[in-house]
Write a protein that holds these residues in place. Structure first.
Motif, short mmCIF file in Angstrom:
data_model
loop_
_atom_site.label_atom_id
_atom_site.label_comp_id
_atom_site.label_asym_id
_atom_site.label_seq_id
_atom_site.Cartn_x
_atom_site.Cartn_y
_atom_site.Cartn_z
N GLN A 179 0.84 -1.20 0.00
CA GLN A 179 0.00 0.00 0.00
C GLN A 179 0.88 1.25 0.00
OE1 GLN A 179 -3.20 -0.04 -0.53
NE2 GLN A 179 -3.34 2.18 -0.47
N GLU A 180 1.95 1.23 0.78
CA GLU A 180 2.89 2.36 0.79
C GLU A 180 3.51 2.57 -0.59
OE1 GLU A 180 5.86 1.80 3.82
OE2 GLU A 180 4.35 1.58 5.39
N ALA A 181 3.92 1.48 -1.22
CA ALA A 181 4.53 1.58 -2.55
C ALA A 181 3.52 2.13 -3.57
CB ALA A 181 5.06 0.22 -2.99
N LYS A 182 2.28 1.69 -3.46
CA LYS A 182 1.23 2.17 -4.37
C LYS A 182 1.04 3.68 -4.20
CE LYS A 182 -2.32 -0.49 -4.87
NZ LYS A 182 -3.60 -1.19 -4.66
N LEU A 183 1.07 4.15 -2.97
CA LEU A 183 0.92 5.59 -2.71
C LEU A 183 2.12 6.36 -3.28
CD1 LEU A 183 -0.51 5.53 0.93
CD2 LEU A 183 -1.73 6.16 -1.17
N LEU A 184 3.31 5.81 -3.15
CA LEU A 184 4.48 6.45 -3.72
C LEU A 184 4.36 6.56 -5.24
CD1 LEU A 184 7.31 4.76 -1.60
CD2 LEU A 184 6.63 7.18 -1.53
N ILE A 185 3.89 5.50 -5.88
CA ILE A 185 3.72 5.52 -7.33
C ILE A 185 2.68 6.57 -7.72
CG2 ILE A 185 2.92 4.19 -9.33
CD1 ILE A 185 4.11 1.68 -7.88
N HIS A 191 10.37 -11.45 -1.11
CA HIS A 191 9.18 -12.09 -1.69
C HIS A 191 9.37 -12.21 -3.21
CE1 HIS A 191 7.14 -11.50 2.15
NE2 HIS A 191 7.49 -10.23 2.11
N PRO A 192 10.33 -13.01 -3.66
CA PRO A 192 10.65 -13.05 -5.10
C PRO A 192 9.52 -13.58 -5.99
CG PRO A 192 11.80 -14.80 -3.93
CD PRO A 192 11.14 -13.94 -2.88
N ASP A 193 8.61 -14.35 -5.44
CA ASP A 193 7.52 -14.92 -6.23
C ASP A 193 6.18 -14.24 -5.98
OD1 ASP A 193 9.33 -16.72 -7.28
OD2 ASP A 193 8.84 -18.30 -5.85
N SER A 194 6.22 -13.01 -5.47
CA SER A 194 5.00 -12.29 -5.16
C SER A 194 4.51 -11.52 -6.40
CB SER A 194 5.22 -11.31 -4.01
OG SER A 194 4.08 -10.49 -3.83
N ILE A 195 3.43 -11.99 -6.96
CA ILE A 195 2.86 -11.30 -8.13
C ILE A 195 2.39 -9.90 -7.76
CG2 ILE A 195 0.96 -11.35 -9.80
CD1 ILE A 195 1.54 -14.32 -10.18
N PRO A 196 1.78 -9.67 -6.59
CA PRO A 196 1.42 -8.28 -6.25
C PRO A 196 2.62 -7.33 -6.23
CG PRO A 196 0.21 -9.80 -4.86
CD PRO A 196 1.22 -10.62 -5.62
N VAL A 197 3.77 -7.79 -5.77
CA VAL A 197 4.98 -6.96 -5.80
C VAL A 197 5.36 -6.66 -7.24
CG1 VAL A 197 7.46 -6.89 -5.26
CG2 VAL A 197 5.85 -7.75 -3.55
N LEU A 198 5.36 -7.70 -8.06
CA LEU A 198 5.72 -7.52 -9.47
C LEU A 198 4.73 -6.61 -10.20
CD1 LEU A 198 6.84 -11.18 -10.23
CD2 LEU A 198 8.31 -9.14 -10.20
N LEU A 199 3.46 -6.71 -9.89
CA LEU A 199 2.47 -5.85 -10.54
C LEU A 199 2.71 -4.38 -10.20
CD1 LEU A 199 -0.79 -7.97 -10.14
CD2 LEU A 199 0.38 -7.38 -12.29
N LEU A 200 3.07 -4.10 -8.96
CA LEU A 200 3.38 -2.71 -8.61
C LEU A 200 4.68 -2.25 -9.26
CD1 LEU A 200 2.28 -2.38 -4.88
CD2 LEU A 200 1.24 -1.35 -6.91
N MET A 201 5.64 -3.16 -9.40
CA MET A 201 6.86 -2.82 -10.13
C MET A 201 6.52 -2.47 -11.58
SD MET A 201 9.53 -5.63 -8.58
CE MET A 201 11.05 -4.86 -9.16
N ALA A 202 5.62 -3.24 -12.17
CA ALA A 202 5.20 -2.97 -13.54
C ALA A 202 4.50 -1.61 -13.64
CB ALA A 202 4.28 -4.08 -14.04
N MET A 203 3.67 -1.30 -12.66
CA MET A 203 2.98 -0.02 -12.64
C MET A 203 3.98 1.13 -12.60
SD MET A 203 0.27 1.49 -9.81
CE MET A 203 -0.88 0.15 -9.97
N SER A 204 5.01 0.99 -11.78
CA SER A 204 6.03 2.02 -11.67
C SER A 204 6.80 2.18 -12.98
CB SER A 204 6.99 1.68 -10.52
OG SER A 204 7.99 2.67 -10.42
N LYS A 205 7.17 1.05 -13.60
CA LYS A 205 7.89 1.10 -14.88
C LYS A 205 7.04 1.75 -15.96
CE LYS A 205 11.45 -1.18 -13.31
NZ LYS A 205 12.49 -0.38 -12.71
#
Length: 159
Positions: free
Chosen positions: A10-16, A35-49
């Motif tokens: 949630q913090e990362a989403k707010l930063l984005i 959490h290398p296999d966390s799809i929610p983490v990867l989805l937020l990384m994709a959003m940032s990119k």
């Protein structure tokens, strides 16, 4: 998902959303190490990119998601959105096609957008006739309605 991970996401989403992408990327990179296999983490990384306009980075993240879940709808549609905007390898096209075909088989009755995404891929790769052949070979029960089949075939023949 733990409450701690959910809070950090949630913090990362707010930063984005606040366009603080460097801070979001750093936070998400730290989360990915734990959490290398966390799809929610990867989805937020994709959003940032995506927000940063980093198509190469976005492609890499979407491919990482598909390595975990080859039929992940958002990742597949994200790749369709990148067609013509970044370099795809033949393997990338194959992975996208395979994923879209599986997604199509799973969700066509509920969500016809999968066939639209597959049509976009075939159009981009100058393989329009193959889409017509693919649709024509599908069973009527898979398509649910002959009218849908005819409408899609007519659309692809207009290309």
């Amino acid at each position: 998902m733990s409450d701690q991970l959910a809070g950090k996401l949630q913090e990362a989403k707010l930063l984005i959303r606040s366009d603080m992408l460097a801070e979001a990327d750093e936070s998400l990179a730290n989360l990915r190490t734990t959490h290398p296999d966390s799809i929610p983490v990867l989805l937020l990384m994709a959003m940032s990119k995506q927000q940063a306009g980093n198509t190469g980075g976005l492609l890499a993240i979407l491919k990482a998601i598909l390595a975990l879940d080859p039929t992940h709808k958002s990742a597949l549609f994200g790749l369709v959105g990148l067609l013509g905007k970044t370099e795809f390898t033949p393997e990338d096209y194959g992975q996208l096609e395979t994923g879209l075909r599986h997604l199509l088989a799973q969700v066509l009755a509920q969500d016809p957008s999968a066939i639209i995404a597959l049509a976009t891929l075939y159009d981009h790769t100058d393989r329009r006739a193959e889409l017509s052949d693919h649709i024509a070979s599908m069973s009527a029960t898979m398509l649910q309605q002959a009218a849908l089949q005819q409408a899609i075939i007519s659309l692809t023949q207009q290309w």
